[in-house]
Design a protein around this motif. Structure first.
Motif, mmCIF file in Angstrom:
data_model
loop_
_atom_site.group_PDB
_atom_site.id
_atom_site.type_symbol
_atom_site.label_atom_id
_atom_site.label_comp_id
_atom_site.label_asym_id
_atom_site.label_seq_id
_atom_site.Cartn_x
_atom_site.Cartn_y
_atom_site.Cartn_z
ATOM 1 N N LYS A 112 0.824 -1.214 0.000
ATOM 2 C CA LYS A 112 0.000 0.000 0.000
ATOM 3 C C LYS A 112 0.857 1.262 0.000
ATOM 4 N N GLY A 113 2.174 1.081 -0.160
ATOM 5 C CA GLY A 113 3.067 2.230 -0.236
ATOM 6 C C GLY A 113 3.571 2.721 1.101
ATOM 7 N N GLY A 114 3.348 1.964 2.161
ATOM 8 C CA GLY A 114 3.798 2.372 3.485
ATOM 9 C C GLY A 114 5.229 1.963 3.770
ATOM 10 N N SER A 115 5.734 2.400 4.908
ATOM 11 C CA SER A 115 7.117 2.109 5.317
ATOM 12 C C SER A 115 7.090 1.235 6.558
ATOM 13 N N ALA A 116 7.746 0.055 6.482
ATOM 14 C CA ALA A 116 7.760 -0.872 7.608
ATOM 15 C C ALA A 116 9.021 -1.721 7.591
ATOM 16 N N VAL A 117 9.483 -2.061 8.778
ATOM 17 C CA VAL A 117 10.634 -2.950 8.949
ATOM 18 C C VAL A 117 10.236 -4.002 9.971
ATOM 19 N N GLY A 118 10.628 -5.253 9.722
ATOM 20 C CA GLY A 118 10.220 -6.335 10.602
ATOM 21 C C GLY A 118 11.349 -6.878 11.457
ATOM 22 N N TYR A 119 11.008 -7.315 12.671
ATOM 23 C CA TYR A 119 11.953 -7.925 13.594
ATOM 24 C C TYR A 119 11.267 -9.113 14.261
ATOM 25 N N THR A 120 11.985 -10.235 14.319
ATOM 26 C CA THR A 120 11.470 -11.425 14.988
ATOM 27 C C THR A 120 12.102 -11.518 16.369
ATOM 28 N N CYS A 121 11.262 -11.637 17.407
ATOM 29 C CA CYS A 121 11.789 -11.623 18.765
ATOM 30 C C CYS A 121 10.820 -12.287 19.730
ATOM 31 N N ASP A 122 11.361 -13.133 20.606
ATOM 32 C CA ASP A 122 10.604 -13.675 21.719
ATOM 33 C C ASP A 122 10.814 -12.734 22.899
ATOM 34 N N ILE A 123 9.840 -11.896 23.159
ATOM 35 C CA ILE A 123 10.024 -10.813 24.128
ATOM 36 C C ILE A 123 9.968 -11.275 25.575
ATOM 37 N N THR A 124 9.676 -12.562 25.808
ATOM 38 C CA THR A 124 9.613 -13.043 27.186
ATOM 39 C C THR A 124 11.000 -13.254 27.793
ATOM 40 N N LYS A 125 12.035 -13.131 26.977
ATOM 41 C CA LYS A 125 13.414 -13.270 27.469
ATOM 42 C C LYS A 125 14.084 -11.893 27.452
ATOM 43 N N LYS A 126 14.617 -11.492 28.588
ATOM 44 C CA LYS A 126 15.161 -10.153 28.745
ATOM 45 C C LYS A 126 16.309 -9.884 27.789
ATOM 46 N N GLU A 127 17.187 -10.878 27.597
ATOM 47 C CA GLU A 127 18.325 -10.674 26.708
ATOM 48 C C GLU A 127 17.881 -10.426 25.276
ATOM 49 N N ASN A 128 16.745 -11.057 24.877
ATOM 50 C CA ASN A 128 16.216 -10.813 23.532
ATOM 51 C C ASN A 128 15.735 -9.377 23.380
ATOM 52 N N VAL A 129 15.070 -8.872 24.405
ATOM 53 C CA VAL A 129 14.583 -7.489 24.374
ATOM 54 C C VAL A 129 15.762 -6.520 24.327
ATOM 55 N N GLN A 130 16.813 -6.797 25.080
ATOM 56 C CA GLN A 130 18.000 -5.940 25.072
ATOM 57 C C GLN A 130 18.640 -5.895 23.696
ATOM 58 N N MET A 131 18.770 -7.071 23.065
ATOM 59 C CA MET A 131 19.352 -7.127 21.722
ATOM 60 C C MET A 131 18.476 -6.404 20.713
ATOM 61 N N LEU A 132 17.154 -6.582 20.840
ATOM 62 C CA LEU A 132 16.234 -5.918 19.919
ATOM 63 C C LEU A 132 16.322 -4.400 20.077
ATOM 64 N N ALA A 133 16.334 -3.920 21.318
ATOM 65 C CA ALA A 133 16.407 -2.475 21.562
ATOM 66 C C ALA A 133 17.689 -1.892 20.983
#
Length: 325
Positions: A112-133
């Motif tokens: 539809k002409g929009g702007s988006a970027v995707g990330y796969t992450c299991d947010i229940t693990k703190k280290e995953n959230v840190q890496m994603l951030a």
């Protein structure tokens, strides 16, 4: 003679000190009355403003070029929020643990002409959230909007699955939300610009039968949102907003066609797309609290002030009475 002189001096001293004490007490009393009058005046003004805004809502703010992080963008309301944000001109960062469904959301946005970027992450693990951030800050820099769409159960899961594990429920609904706030709120405060959005089920307004862990977690999210708002107020940060939205899961669902409600005319059903539109409208008006459907918010406020017995009677009356065809 000396005793008489001493008594005279003491009497003069007491006559001087006593009026001073009375004046100080009178002054303190006057200050208290002024403060009380000021509070009452502002409270009345706030009530009148709230009534006025029922008929003339605040204008919708633009989200064009805002960098919006949507946690749980793979399905349901989270997916629709991501799509509609992109339609409004926002740069959408889609996060979900299911890469297939998340890619589907991104493809829909880009088609539809929009702007988006995707990330796969299991947010229940703190280290995953840190890496994603860390990755997000490296890729896009400042994240100005945070939509936390996790922890909203589907109607079928509420009826057919056993009660959730306490730790898993708290991790998905509350703990991970804390982690994201810790990573992105400081930048919002520094720039005095941003918006944090939390979605909870209606369990945040009233208990859901046989779902105690979920209800406790949703109530906790409401407390978190209120505490966060108070923190921003105390620190005089008026450019960062918080919106808490309660979603009634039996109303907003693709599966609702097979669900029978006790009072269909009261609850009704709406699509995730319409729910997302309602949520974004509340966000763009900088409302602190909203619900889907909207009238449930007023019902929740009513239940808080009524006597316990009256509250129980109303809850019994409006109990979903859900059944599957």
């Amino acid at each position: 003679m000396e005793t008489k002189l001493f008594n005279n001096l003491l009497g003069i001293l007491l006559n001087v000190v006593f009026p001073i004490k009375m004046l100080l007490r009178l002054y303190s009393f006057c200050i208290l009355m002024v403060d009380i009058a000021w509070v009452v005046f502002n409270a009345v003004c706030a009530i009148l403003q709230a009534v006025y805004e029922l008929f003339r809502p605040p204008p919708l703010k633009s989200v064009r070029l805002e960098t919006a992080l949507v946690i749980g963008s793979g399905r349901g309301v989270g997916r629709e929020i991501a799509i509609q944000l992109a339609d409004l001109g926002a740069i959408v960062l889609c996060v979900d643990k299911n890469s297939t469904s998340n890619d589907s959301t991104i493809e829909c946005i880009k088609s539809k002409g929009g702007s988006a970027v995707g990330y796969t992450c299991d947010i229940t693990k703190k280290e995953n959230v840190q890496m994603l951030a860390a990755q997000l800050k490296k890729d896009v820099g400042f994240v100005s909007m945070l939509f936390y769409c996790c922890g909203i159960p589907s109607p079928r899961s509420l009826m057919t699955q056993p009660p959730q594990d306490i730790h898993d429920t708290l991790d998905v609904t509350l703990t991970s939300y804390f982690w994201f706030i810790d990573h992105f709120l400081p930048d919002m405060k520094a720039k005095n610009h941003g918006h944090i959005v939390a979605l909870t089920s209606v369990a945040g307004l009233s208990y859901i039968k046989d779902q105690m862990p979920l209800s406790v977690a949703q109530f906790a999210v409401q407390g978190l949102a209120e505490s966060l708002t108070e923190d921003l107020r105390v620190n005089k940060i008026d450019g960062v907003h918080v919106t808490l939205t309660h979603i009634y899961p039996f109303v907003v669902s693709d599966e609702s066609a097979n669900i029978k409600l006790r009072i269909p005319s009261y609850f009704g059903t709406i699509t995730p797309s319409k729910a997302a539109k309602s949520i974004l409208e509340s966000v763009r008006r900088n409302y602190f609290e909203a619900s889907v459907p909207k009238h449930l918010l007023y019902l929740g406020h009513l239940l808080r002030i009524l006597p316990r017995k009256a509250t129980v009677l109303i809850r019994d009356l409006l109990d979903t009475g859900v059944d599957f065809a």
